[in-house]
Design a protein around this motif. Sequence first.
Motif, mmCIF file in Angstrom:
data_model
loop_
_atom_site.group_PDB
_atom_site.id
_atom_site.type_symbol
_atom_site.label_atom_id
_atom_site.label_comp_id
_atom_site.label_asym_id
_atom_site.label_seq_id
_atom_site.Cartn_x
_atom_site.Cartn_y
_atom_site.Cartn_z
ATOM 1 N N TYR A 163 -0.401 17.210 1.754
ATOM 2 C CA TYR A 163 0.848 16.556 1.398
ATOM 3 C C TYR A 163 0.573 15.583 0.265
ATOM 4 O O TYR A 163 -0.494 14.977 0.215
ATOM 5 N N TYR A 164 1.567 15.437 -0.609
ATOM 6 C CA TYR A 164 1.406 14.545 -1.750
ATOM 7 C C TYR A 164 2.656 13.705 -1.947
ATOM 8 O O TYR A 164 3.770 14.141 -1.667
ATOM 9 N N ALA A 165 2.434 12.510 -2.472
ATOM 10 C CA ALA A 165 3.572 11.713 -2.906
ATOM 11 C C ALA A 165 4.198 12.373 -4.131
ATOM 12 O O ALA A 165 3.498 13.012 -4.925
ATOM 13 N N ARG A 188 0.848 -1.182 0.000
ATOM 14 C CA ARG A 188 0.000 0.000 0.000
ATOM 15 C C ARG A 188 0.891 1.241 0.000
ATOM 16 O O ARG A 188 1.842 1.341 0.782
ATOM 17 N N GLU A 189 0.538 2.192 -0.847
ATOM 18 C CA GLU A 189 1.384 3.347 -1.100
ATOM 19 C C GLU A 189 0.641 4.630 -0.773
ATOM 20 O O GLU A 189 -0.530 4.799 -1.152
ATOM 21 N N PHE A 190 1.331 5.536 -0.095
ATOM 22 C CA PHE A 190 0.762 6.845 0.224
ATOM 23 C C PHE A 190 0.557 7.656 -1.055
ATOM 24 O O PHE A 190 1.442 7.695 -1.914
ATOM 25 N N VAL A 191 -0.596 8.306 -1.156
ATOM 26 C CA VAL A 191 -0.890 9.176 -2.290
ATOM 27 C C VAL A 191 -0.911 10.631 -1.848
ATOM 28 O O VAL A 191 -0.261 11.488 -2.440
ATOM 29 N N GLY A 192 -1.671 10.926 -0.807
ATOM 30 C CA GLY A 192 -1.767 12.290 -0.318
ATOM 31 C C GLY A 192 -2.551 12.333 0.974
ATOM 32 O O GLY A 192 -3.222 11.384 1.350
ATOM 33 N N ALA A 193 -2.434 13.475 1.660
ATOM 34 C CA ALA A 193 -3.114 13.639 2.936
ATOM 35 C C ALA A 193 -3.493 15.090 3.131
ATOM 36 O O ALA A 193 -2.875 15.999 2.562
ATOM 37 N N ILE A 194 -4.513 15.280 3.949
ATOM 38 C CA ILE A 194 -4.926 16.630 4.335
ATOM 39 C C ILE A 194 -5.051 16.634 5.844
ATOM 40 O O ILE A 194 -5.747 15.818 6.440
ATOM 41 N N SER A 242 6.324 13.048 10.053
ATOM 42 C CA SER A 242 7.053 11.837 9.665
ATOM 43 C C SER A 242 6.166 10.608 9.605
ATOM 44 O O SER A 242 6.569 9.583 9.051
ATOM 45 N N THR A 243 4.968 10.680 10.156
ATOM 46 C CA THR A 243 4.093 9.505 10.184
ATOM 47 C C THR A 243 2.898 9.639 9.256
ATOM 48 O O THR A 243 2.126 8.696 9.112
ATOM 49 N N ILE A 244 2.751 10.766 8.603
ATOM 50 C CA ILE A 244 1.572 10.987 7.754
ATOM 51 C C ILE A 244 1.528 10.001 6.603
ATOM 52 O O ILE A 244 0.448 9.594 6.170
ATOM 53 N N ARG A 245 2.691 9.553 6.120
ATOM 54 C CA ARG A 245 2.741 8.648 4.979
ATOM 55 C C ARG A 245 2.683 7.176 5.380
ATOM 56 O O ARG A 245 2.714 6.308 4.524
ATOM 57 N N ASP A 246 2.565 6.906 6.646
ATOM 58 C CA ASP A 246 2.561 5.549 7.177
ATOM 59 C C ASP A 246 1.128 5.044 7.306
ATOM 60 O O ASP A 246 0.335 5.638 8.047
#
Length: 126
Positions: free
Chosen positions: A58-60, A44-50, A105-109
């Motif tokens: 944030y975006y990959a 599973r891969e991070f795409v983006g977050a708000i 540092s944990t948003i993409r986890d």
Amino acid sequence: VQLQASGGGLVQAGGSLRLSCAASGVTLGSYGMAWFRQAPGKEREFVGAIRRSLNTKYYADSVRGRFIISRDNGKNTVYLQMNSLKPEDTAVYYCALTLGSPIMSTIRDPGTYEYWGQGTQVTVSS
């Protein structure tokens, strides 16, 4: 808390899709949300977050400049607008929510997020 992702489908390369993630049992505007994707045989891969604070996004690197995350608090829905789609964007897309306040540092986890939608398939043909 329930998250319902929708909007996936089949699109040609260069096309656009908008994914939606509707929430029940929680007010989305009060929490951080993210989109992840998973292609067959891959993690599973991070795409983006708000984030909930200041709506910081944030975006990959792979999607920055092509994908846009937005939130409609009135509809309790988060969107992922995907433009200039590429075949490598093909995956099942998941929305996720955290009740906490993750550090950068944990948003993409994926482990940061307690609740997940069921996923919606996006297929980009070349």
